[in-house]
Write a protein that holds these residues in place. Structure first.
Motif, short mmCIF file in Angstrom:
data_model
loop_
_atom_site.label_atom_id
_atom_site.label_comp_id
_atom_site.label_asym_id
_atom_site.label_seq_id
_atom_site.Cartn_x
_atom_site.Cartn_y
_atom_site.Cartn_z
N MET A 1 35.82 27.73 -19.75
CA MET A 1 35.47 26.37 -19.36
C MET A 1 34.04 26.34 -18.85
SD MET A 1 37.33 23.90 -16.56
CE MET A 1 36.87 24.96 -15.20
N SER A 2 33.24 25.34 -19.35
CA SER A 2 31.86 25.21 -18.93
C SER A 2 31.81 24.76 -17.49
CB SER A 2 31.13 24.20 -19.82
OG SER A 2 31.16 24.62 -21.16
N ASN A 3 30.86 25.27 -16.79
CA ASN A 3 30.68 24.87 -15.40
C ASN A 3 29.50 23.94 -15.31
OD1 ASN A 3 29.58 25.30 -12.47
ND2 ASN A 3 31.69 26.02 -12.47
N VAL A 4 29.50 23.12 -14.24
CA VAL A 4 28.42 22.14 -14.05
C VAL A 4 27.06 22.82 -14.01
CG1 VAL A 4 28.58 22.18 -11.54
CG2 VAL A 4 27.71 20.15 -12.66
N HIS A 5 26.97 24.04 -13.51
CA HIS A 5 25.68 24.70 -13.35
C HIS A 5 25.12 25.17 -14.69
CE1 HIS A 5 26.05 24.43 -9.06
NE2 HIS A 5 27.21 25.04 -9.09
N SER A 6 25.95 25.21 -15.75
CA SER A 6 25.45 25.62 -17.05
C SER A 6 24.71 24.51 -17.76
CB SER A 6 26.61 26.11 -17.93
OG SER A 6 27.50 25.04 -18.21
N ILE A 7 24.79 23.28 -17.27
CA ILE A 7 24.11 22.14 -17.87
C ILE A 7 22.73 22.01 -17.24
CG2 ILE A 7 24.14 19.63 -18.11
CD1 ILE A 7 27.14 19.75 -18.28
N THR A 8 21.71 22.01 -18.07
CA THR A 8 20.33 21.90 -17.57
C THR A 8 19.78 20.49 -17.73
OG1 THR A 8 19.44 22.59 -19.72
CG2 THR A 8 19.84 24.31 -18.06
N HIS A 9 20.41 19.68 -18.62
CA HIS A 9 19.93 18.31 -18.83
C HIS A 9 21.06 17.46 -19.40
CE1 HIS A 9 19.40 20.18 -22.81
NE2 HIS A 9 19.63 18.97 -23.28
N PHE A 10 20.87 16.15 -19.34
CA PHE A 10 21.80 15.19 -19.93
C PHE A 10 21.06 14.37 -20.97
CE2 PHE A 10 23.56 16.07 -15.74
CZ PHE A 10 24.92 16.22 -16.00
N SER A 163 30.20 17.95 -8.00
CA SER A 163 30.98 19.14 -7.66
C SER A 163 32.07 19.39 -8.70
CB SER A 163 31.62 18.97 -6.28
OG SER A 163 32.61 17.95 -6.30
N LEU A 164 32.32 18.41 -9.59
CA LEU A 164 33.33 18.57 -10.62
C LEU A 164 32.80 19.46 -11.75
CD1 LEU A 164 34.55 14.88 -10.96
CD2 LEU A 164 35.61 16.70 -9.64
N PRO A 165 33.65 20.31 -12.31
CA PRO A 165 33.22 21.07 -13.50
C PRO A 165 33.11 20.15 -14.71
CG PRO A 165 35.53 21.48 -13.01
CD PRO A 165 35.01 20.65 -11.88
N LEU A 166 32.02 20.27 -15.43
CA LEU A 166 31.78 19.45 -16.61
C LEU A 166 32.01 20.29 -17.86
CD1 LEU A 166 28.51 17.63 -15.47
CD2 LEU A 166 30.88 16.98 -15.06
N CYS A 167 33.00 19.91 -18.64
CA CYS A 167 33.38 20.74 -19.79
C CYS A 167 33.44 19.94 -21.08
CB CYS A 167 34.73 21.42 -19.54
SG CYS A 167 36.04 20.28 -19.06
#
Length: 325
Positions: A1-10, A163-167
């Motif tokens: 599962m992807s974590n929020v910290h793995s996202i660098t941009h939207f 704080s929610l995981p974004l997957c």
């Protein structure tokens, strides 16, 4: 599962797909931004400089203008830049900051509008007690409470949202970072924890709206006892536009945050978000401030003084050039 910290941009939602329409959107938002900056800038300067505009309502209008400037400056410039440079990207940090400041300004503004309805209610229904109930300390405390409410609201929602995981990827189907569209990227088991806070905030907002409507009902009852038809017309012409803008703000924001996913579409979400994020800062100066005759006179005096000073400066420069030649 992807974590929020793995996202660098939207990736934000563009207003248009063709280059011509993107540039039209850019210039439209330039005009809106300049109108908001000019109207609210004149109100802030006039209220701060004119010693006759130091009543509670003028003080609240000064704060409202500051919040309007902050609200539109949070969302519109990034959207303009994306349209101009034909991109959709916003950094993770930029998205967090945009969401925080938008929630801060919009919640503080709504709290301030609630306070302003109470101010009008006391001024019209209990004029003899106005000075006692709304002394100078009360102004400051009430305005500080509005700003503090906005800060706490923004802090809670921003911290809880990110704080929610974004997957589910990084595509936010909105022209700015908005809670419902960030939640769509979160994992299903975490969604309901955040949605509960959104629902609670909406119910608190509804409570404020009921208080505002109750205040205006008291105002209307007092106005109907005014023997002069002209006086009644003046009071109604001031109060009804206030309620119209508030109703639009509350209904569109509630629809954006509470609508069922089955009726969601990018175009509908775009229209609704513009109605509650960009339209109020444009119309608030016209409805709340420029209907005030004393404020209109102060703005006219300020503009006349600035124009006279500019003409005098130009004439002086022209005379200096002639003397040198």
């Amino acid at each position: 599962m992807s974590n929020v910290h793995s996202i660098t941009h939207f990736l934000l939602l563009p207003f248009a797909d063709t280059r011509e329409l993107q540039l039209c959107h850019f210039w439209l938002f330039v005009g809106i931004s300049l109108a908001v900056l000019l109207d609210n800038g004149l109100i802030i300067t006039s209220t701060a400089c004119d010693q006759h505009l130091h009543t509670p309502m003028d003080f609240f209008l000064l704060n409202l203008s500051l919040l309007d400037l902050g609200c539109i400056s949070t969302t519109v410039p990034k959207s303009m830049a994306n349209s101009l440079w034909d991109t959709r990207v916003i950094s993770y940090t930029g998205c967090v900051a945009q969401l925080f400041f938008f929630l801060f300004f919009i919640a503080a503004e709504y709290s301030l509008l609630t306070i302003m309805s109470y101010d009008r209610c006391v001024a019209i229904c209990k004029p003899l007690h106005y000075g006692t109930l709304l002394g100078s300390r009360a102004w400051v405390h009430m305005a500080a409470a509005a700003w503090g409410t906005g800060f706490i609201n923004a802090l809670l929602h921003t911290a809880n949202t990110f704080s929610l995981p974004l997957c589910r990827g990084n595509v936010a189907e909105q022209f700015f970072c908005e809670i419902p569209h960030i939640l769509k990227l979160s994992c299903s088991h975490s969604y309901f924890r955040k949605f509960g806070l959104v629902v609670l905030s909406c119910f608190l907002g509804l409570g404020c709206f009921v208080f505002i409507v109750g205040s205006y009902v008291q105002i209307f009852r007092a106005v109907l006892r005014i023997p002069s038809e002209q006086g009644r017309h003046k009071a109604f012409s001031m109060c009804l536009p206030h309620l119209a803008v508030l109703s639009m703000l509350v209904t569109t924001a509630a629809f954006a945050y509470l609508k069922p996913p089955s009726i969601s579409s990018p175009s509908l979400d775009l229209v609704v978000s513009v109605l509650y994020s960009a339209v109020p800062p444009v119309v608030n100066p016209l409805i709340y401030s420029l209907r005030n005759q004393e404020l209109k006179d102060a703005v006219r005096k300020l503009v006349t003084g600035c124009v006279s000073a500019a003409i005098h400066c130009l004439l002086s420069s022209a005379k200096g050039s002639q003397c040198m030649s």
